[in-house]
Structure formats: C-alpha cells, structure tokens
Scaffold this motif. Structure first.
Motif, PDB file in Angstrom:
ATOM      1  N   UNK A  50       5.039 -67.252  20.120  1.00  4.81           N
ATOM      2  CA  UNK A  50       4.462 -67.788  18.885  1.00  4.81           C
ATOM      3  C   UNK A  50       4.855 -66.897  17.704  1.00  4.81           C
ATOM      4  N   UNK A  51       4.771 -65.596  17.917  1.00  5.36           N
ATOM      5  CA  UNK A  51       5.114 -64.646  16.868  1.00  5.36           C
ATOM      6  C   UNK A  51       6.578 -64.783  16.451  1.00  5.36           C
ATOM      7  N   UNK A  52       7.429 -64.956  17.456  1.00  7.83           N
ATOM      8  CA  UNK A  52       8.864 -65.124  17.203  1.00  7.83           C
ATOM      9  C   UNK A  52       9.113 -66.368  16.347  1.00  7.83           C
ATOM     10  N   UNK A  53       8.507 -67.472  16.723  1.00  5.18           N
ATOM     11  CA  UNK A  53       8.699 -68.733  16.007  1.00  5.18           C
ATOM     12  C   UNK A  53       8.087 -68.650  14.607  1.00  5.18           C
ATOM     13  N   UNK A  54       6.929 -68.000  14.502  1.00  5.02           N
ATOM     14  CA  UNK A  54       6.263 -67.872  13.203  1.00  5.02           C
ATOM     15  C   UNK A  54       7.149 -67.100  12.238  1.00  5.02           C
ATOM     16  N   UNK A  55       7.695 -65.976  12.714  1.00  8.15           N
ATOM     17  CA  UNK A  55       8.549 -65.160  11.838  1.00  8.15           C
ATOM     18  C   UNK A  55       9.791 -65.937  11.421  1.00  8.15           C
ATOM     19  N   UNK A  56      10.353 -66.716  12.359  1.00 10.60           N
ATOM     20  CA  UNK A  56      11.593 -67.439  12.077  1.00 10.60           C
ATOM     21  C   UNK A  56      11.359 -68.633  11.156  1.00 10.60           C
ATOM     22  N   UNK A  57      10.179 -69.225  11.176  1.00 10.21           N
ATOM     23  CA  UNK A  57       9.965 -70.498  10.487  1.00 10.21           C
ATOM     24  C   UNK A  57       8.931 -70.488   9.376  1.00 10.21           C
ATOM     25  N   UNK A  58       8.017 -69.522   9.375  1.00 20.81           N
ATOM     26  CA  UNK A  58       6.934 -69.572   8.399  1.00 20.81           C
ATOM     27  C   UNK A  58       7.101 -68.562   7.271  1.00 20.81           C
ATOM     28  N   UNK A 113       5.085 -62.944   7.660  1.00 23.03           N
ATOM     29  CA  UNK A 113       4.123 -63.094   8.746  1.00 23.03           C
ATOM     30  C   UNK A 113       3.672 -61.713   9.189  1.00 23.03           C
ATOM     31  N   UNK A 114       2.369 -61.448   9.085  1.00 15.54           N
ATOM     32  CA  UNK A 114       1.884 -60.127   9.497  1.00 15.54           C
ATOM     33  C   UNK A 114       1.258 -60.172  10.883  1.00 15.54           C
ATOM     34  N   UNK A 115       0.832 -61.359  11.289  1.00 13.65           N
ATOM     35  CA  UNK A 115       0.156 -61.440  12.587  1.00 13.65           C
ATOM     36  C   UNK A 115       0.093 -62.897  13.013  1.00 13.65           C
ATOM     37  N   UNK A 116       0.347 -63.157  14.300  1.00 11.47           N
ATOM     38  CA  UNK A 116       0.130 -64.511  14.796  1.00 11.47           C
ATOM     39  C   UNK A 116      -0.540 -64.418  16.146  1.00 11.47           C
ATOM     40  N   UNK A 119       5.681 -72.225   1.785  1.00 12.07           N
ATOM     41  CA  UNK A 119       4.429 -72.654   1.146  1.00 12.07           C
ATOM     42  C   UNK A 119       3.926 -73.954   1.765  1.00 12.07           C
ATOM     43  N   UNK A 120       4.886 -74.754   2.242  1.00 13.59           N
ATOM     44  CA  UNK A 120       4.536 -76.039   2.853  1.00 13.59           C
ATOM     45  C   UNK A 120       4.717 -75.929   4.363  1.00 13.59           C
ATOM     46  N   UNK A 121       3.837 -76.549   5.087  1.00 11.61           N
ATOM     47  CA  UNK A 121       3.988 -76.555   6.543  1.00 11.61           C
ATOM     48  C   UNK A 121       4.425 -77.948   6.958  1.00 11.61           C
ATOM     49  N   UNK A 122       5.598 -78.044   7.552  1.00 15.11           N
ATOM     50  CA  UNK A 122       6.099 -79.358   7.942  1.00 15.11           C
ATOM     51  C   UNK A 122       5.722 -79.669   9.384  1.00 15.11           C
ATOM     52  N   UNK A 123       5.796 -80.933   9.693  1.00 20.08           N
ATOM     53  CA  UNK A 123       5.576 -81.416  11.054  1.00 20.08           C
ATOM     54  C   UNK A 123       6.461 -80.645  12.051  1.00 20.08           C
ATOM     55  N   UNK A 124       7.733 -80.488  11.695  1.00 23.45           N
ATOM     56  CA  UNK A 124       8.682 -79.797  12.577  1.00 23.45           C
ATOM     57  C   UNK A 124       8.290 -78.349  12.810  1.00 23.45           C
TER      58      UNK A 124
END
Lengths: 483, 182
Positions: free
Chosen positions: A421-429, A29-32, A433-438
């Motif tokens: 948002x940035x914290x969650x993005x780094x931890x989860x994205x 993740x480079x930016x959110x 390759x797939x984006x889940x509902x969760x």
C-alpha cells in the motif's frame, strides 16, 4: 497543512479493511496504513470448550477457506491425542485429509483467479466499476466464467465427499477422519461426465495458466513492475524440499534466497515467531524473533511457496515451475502481481495431486483413526490457500481448551500488505489533489494480490464500500469522495 | 419490466454464506438474468446507487460500523433477509457474549504465546477502528428483518429457492434436506 486520505472498505477482498494515506504540506506521502477493523475475541471464547470441538468451531472464523482451519485444528489435536505430528495417521486418514485440502486449494485458487482477479486483468484497473466484476466477466467472457464456476464446483463437491459439507464440514477428527471414500464417490470424480472429472480439471488448470502467461507476455510492464519490493518468504516444505501444502517443516528464505529458518519442526513455532501489536489495527504483525520486530517480517502465500520450495512433486506443475524460476534466474521472485502466476501453478499442481490421490486405493481402507498417549499441548500447521496457517491449543485435565492461539495466513502478510500500500501510495498519490477511480483501485489491487482473507485474519469476516476523505492536519474535512 | 435489484453485505460473519451463494454454481448465470446486483463485496460497487428490492445480510453486529451498514441497508432495501446463523442469532462470534470485551482483548493482545514481547501492553484503540459493541447483536435486534434463512451456512439450494420465490412472487416450499441448522 497536511492531508489524510481514507479508503474504505476494500471490496473483492474477503474481509474488512480500510486504508489511510497521510500527506504533508508539500503533498508527499508521510504514512499509509491498512487498518483491520474487525475483532472477534476467539482466543478467549474458545477457552473452556471441549478440545474435540475445535476443528468444527474454529473454522467458523472463515467461510472462505474453512477446510484449512478445520485441518490445522485437527493436526494440532492429532498431537494432543497422541497421533503424532503429521506422520502418525493411518494411510486412509492422511490421504483423505490431503484430498480434502488439495480440493480446497483447487477451488479457492480457481475462485480467486476467475471471480476476483480476472476482472482486473480483463478490464484493467481503470475499468468501469459496473462491469469490473465477475458478472462482467460472465457477460463478456462467458466461456471463461463457466470454467471458473465449474472448477470451483468440482473442488466444492470433492470437499462435500471428504468433509460432509461444502462449507464448515466435519470430516477431520482428532487422530484421523470419520469416513473414507467409496468407489462410487471416487468414480464420480475420476470418470464424471464432462467437464466434471479430474482429467478435465488438469486440462482447464493448464488453460488458466496459459491464459495468464499469454496476458503476461503482452503486459510485461504492468505485471512485472507493479508493487515490487524485496521480502523474506516463509512456508512449509516437505523434508526433502518439495512443495507440500498439507504438512512439512518451516523454511524461510531472505530476499536473496538464503535460508534464515532452515527446515525446523513447527511444534516450537512460538520460539521462532512473535507478533507485534500496533494500536491502529486489530491484526497483529508477526516477525522472526531472532531478527526483531523491525527486520523480521516475511511474506507467505503462493509467491512465498514457490520461493522456498526446491521442486514441485507433480510433472506438469514442475515443468511450469522451471519456466517460472528461469524468469527470475532462480532468484526469489518479488513481483507482487506474480502472485497470480504462482497461484495458477499451484492450481495446476493441486489438480494433479487430486487426480493421483483419487487413483490411490488407500482411500477405500477402513482404519480411520489413530490413538496414542494423550498430551496437553499441540500445534498444527498447514499451507492454506493464502499461506501458512498456525493453530496452537493447550488443554486441561478435564479435556477443556485452556489456551488457543492462531496466526492466520493473512496476518503473516500484514507488513507486506502495508508495504505494498505504501509503495502504491508513494507512486500514485504524491502531489495529487484529486483522487481518481484508477488511483483508488490501484491501492486495492496491491492488497488484493495477497488475496487477503481479512475476515479470518481478525478472526472475523466481511466486505467493504470505498470512501476517500481528505483531512487537513487540524482534522478538518477538505474533500470527500465515494464510489 | 426492470429486473429486481439485489444488494448483499457481510457484517460479523465468516463470508461462508456468501460462498454458499456462489455454490449455486452455474445457476449464477441464470441469476444474472433474473436480478441486478447493486452493492456486494463480490463486485466493485461500494455504496447504494439506487433503491434496492432485496437486501441480503450475512453476519450479525459486533461493532458500530456493522450497525451503520445494517441501518443503511434497511433504509435502501424494501426486503431484508438475515442469511445464516450469525445474522439470525449472532452465531459463533456471539460466543463472546457474556465475556467482558476487555478480557477478550487482553487474551488476544497481551497473553498469547506469541505476544510476549508486547512490553508496552498495546491494545488496538485507534480512532480509525470502529467501536466494539458490548456483545454481538442479532440483526433483528437492531432493525426489522423480513425473512430468515437458517444454516451455517444456509445450503445453496435454499438460497436459490428463496431468491427465485421472492423474485417470481411464488411461495417458498423448501425441500426438507435443504433446510438445515448447521
């Protein structure tokens, strides 16, 4: 080839928002960014209006906490009509407004907890979206849903009795209020049939708080570790350091609890706080001027208020406050999900304040308005449910508004929400390759903890569906998901 | 018989109309028995999953996204209701009509007492932001609207009576005290 992920709109937060997450070739993740996509233009179209319209006009930016705007505008106009800065009103004027304000705090916090947050707690963020809502709560936990509905109703009825309408009322006027509370009205709330009376509301608020504490005890990992990051916290406090949601001085503590704004009069707020503009969001980015745009950001709202105040001036909430503070050993609390905990302590405090005020005989007095020497400019602040709300007006010789400036609660939380948002993005994205509902809902949950009223933050209002797009660095759409 | 399906949206409004819908209080539990909710900001369903019977729109159109959502609603709902002042006539946001958008943006981002350090004179313009329309439009200027419920916000009792009338096929005879224009 980098990818860009877009999530829009964020539901169950009141307002319009959209999240983009940019990934590089390696999947990092480079930016959110949380974009606020609505713009109203309030600052311009309020110009030329007679000043006394402001409390009824400006609240129409936000139907979720209109009372906060109504009162912040009225407080700014108190200064203009020479009724002092929060301490010049008659006892009935001051206390009717407080009753209106704490009623709103009560109903808004109840709404947030039961309608918006409890679905996540009851069903988990991976829960089925078809039931992960207030209707699901109503179907599966009917007793809890009924309590939520009745607590909101109690607050709304009290707003009706003090402001004249449940939404967009007219009770506060420059220098005071336009009605007192009759004995008959008072008794409706003090001695109303079960459950609609003040004692029951205190009991239920305590119950909601106990429910959360029970949930917390069983889900420490989830509540304590989701989106934790250090922040400065800002709010009004009473001059003696007590929590006061209607009036006070500005206090800001840094991440370690050191005071960086030390109980300052808010008439000069604009010398203390500035706002940065970025091209990718209509919502501005406030900062403490002396610390600069990069380091001067801060958080407002329930978590902030419990970090800034020294004590809570009602017994039941104070007892809970002591337990809450002990959990972080007296240090500032930076756990995003503890926002819910803090909100429920405030819910209990509000219920206690309402009960005390209803028993106050000043509410039946008749001297409703204070007048003094007129001034050209005034600033009014209140602690709205979601945090500190700033209203600032300047008028001309014809009594027309010449300048209006607002910093609404959610705007104050712009950078913290982006950080979450940035914290969650780094931890989860990262590397996904797939984006889940969760995954998508975690991003929303991080935002939702701040209870953003994005609508009023853009001096707007609205809702949002969810769309995730993967875009490569050349702008080609690789994949798209909707729910 | 399956229950009528209801969807709601808030465009350029203040969410007060949605809050007023919640002010039907405990009747919300009856409402769940009466109708099925499809797309609404109060739940987690973000796109239409089926054709709806009733679409309730709060707020008018102030940007390209509002127009898009409104057209989607028209396409997916048999009956569309404009709920409240902003949906019907543009409401408070329409106070900017007659003022150039540029002046509104400059006041908000360049001139206010807290944006004095915006030295580069940035005004938000990112491609992620929907285009602001030249003025705020009432919904019936964009698509056909079947019913209008006035008020700022419409009283909860009016919304309730109207929904029940629609769903049960009975005429709506709103009580005088529920039909307000403020």
């Amino acid at each position: 080839m980098g990818r860009k992920i877009t999530i829009e709109p964020v539901t169950r937060v009141e307002g319009h928002g959209k999240v983009t997450i940019q990934l590089d070739d390696a999947g990092n993740v480079t930016q959110s960014r949380l974009h606020i996509v609505e713009f109203r233009g309030f600052e311009k179209f309020v110009q030329g209006r007679p000043y006394w319209e402001a409390p009824v006009l400006v609240q129409r930016l936000c139907g979720i906490c209109p009372v906060s705007h109504h009162l912040a505008a009225a407080k700014a106009l108190d200064v203009i009509v020479g009724a002092g800065t929060g301490d010049g009103l008659t006892p009935v004027g001051e206390k009717m407004r407080r009753l209106m304000h704490y009623a709103q705090m009560f109903q808004s916090h109840a709404l947030h907890f039961f309608h918006l947050a409890s679905p996540d707690l009851l069903f988990g963020f991976d829960g089925d979206p078809a039931t992960r809502n207030v209707i699901g709560v109503a179907l599966l936990h009917k007793e809890l849903a009924v309590q939520g509905v009745m607590m909101r109703k109690f607050g709304q009825e009290l707003i009706l009795a003090t402001a004249g309408k449940k939404i967009h009322g007219t009770g506060a006027i420059p220098g005071g209020i336009n009605k007192n509370l009759s004995i008959a009205e008072r008794d409706k709330f003090l001695k109303g049939p079960d459950p609609l009376n003040a004692d029951k509301m205190v009991e239920w608020a305590q119950g909601a708080l106990d429910f959360f504490k029970g949930f917390h005890a069983k889900n420490k990992d989830y509540i304590d570790n989701f989106a934790v990051f250090p922040s400065a916290h800002l709010s009004l406090v009473r001059k003696d350091g007590a929590m006061d949601l209607y009036h006070g001085v500005i206090r800001c503590v840094d991440a370690d609890g050191k005071k960086i704004i030390n109980d300052v009069d808010y008439q000069n707020y604009y010398k203390i706080i500035g706002e940065e503009v970025k091209n990718w969001s209509y919502m501005k980015f406030p900062y403490i001027r002396k610390l600069g745009m990069d380091k001067g950001w801060y958080t407002v709202g329930p978590l902030a208020r419990l970090n800034t105040c020294d004590f809570i001036p009602t017994p039941l909430a104070q007892k809970e406050f002591e337990i809450y503070k002990a959990y972080t050993k007296g240090k500032p609390n930076h756990m995003s999900m503890h926002m819910h905990y803090a909100r429920l302590i405030e819910l209990l405090h509000s219920a206690e304040v309402i009960r005390d005020l209803l028993n106050d005989k000043d509410l039946q007095k008749d001297n409703l308005v204070t007048k003094g020497k007129k001034k050209k400019e005034g600033v009014g602040l209140v602690e709205a449910p979601r945090g500190t709300l700033f209203h600032h007006y300047r008028i001309n010789d014809l009594d027309q508004i010449e300048m209006g400036n607002l910093i609404v609660s959610t705007t104050n939380n712009n950078i913290p929400m982006n950080n979450a948002v940035n914290y969650v993005a780094k931890a989860n994205f990262t590397g996904q390759k797939e984006i889940t509902e969760g995954m998508m809902n975690k991003v929303e949950m991080a935002i939702r903890a701040y209870d953003p009223c994005l609508s009023c933050a853009t001096h707007a209002l609205g809702q949002m569906p969810l769309e995730v797009s993967l875009v490569d660095s050349d702008g080609n759409l690789l994949d798209q998901k909707r729910k | 018989m399956s229950k009528p399906v209801v969807a709601t949206a808030s465009l350029a409004g203040c969410f007060g109309c949605h809050m007023s819908l919640l002010d039907i209080d405990d009747r919300i539990l009856q409402l769940i028995d009466l109708v099925e909710f499809n797309k609404s900001p109060d739940d987690d369903i973000k796109t239409f999953t089926k054709q709806c019977d009733i679409g309730i729109i709060e707020g008018g159109c102030c940007n390209s996204e509002n127009v898009h959502v409104l057209k989607e609603f028209r396409k997916n709902c048999k009956i569309l209701i404009s709920l409240g002042e902003c949906a019907i006539m543009g409401g408070l946001p329409a106070m900017r009509n007659g003022i150039p958008v540029k002046d509104c943006l400059e006041e908000a981002y360049l001139k206010g007492p807290t944006v004095d350090e915006n030295k580069k004179k940035i005004i938000p313009n990112d491609e992620e932001l929907p285009m602001i329309l030249d003025r705020v439009y009432a919904n019936h200027e964009i698509v056909k609207i079947d019913y209008f419920l006035p008020g700022c916000p419409p009283r909860a009792d009016l919304i309730w009576d109207a929904l029940v009338a629609l769903v049960t096929g009975k005429p709506l005879n709103p009580a005088y005290e529920t039909l307000k224009f403020d």
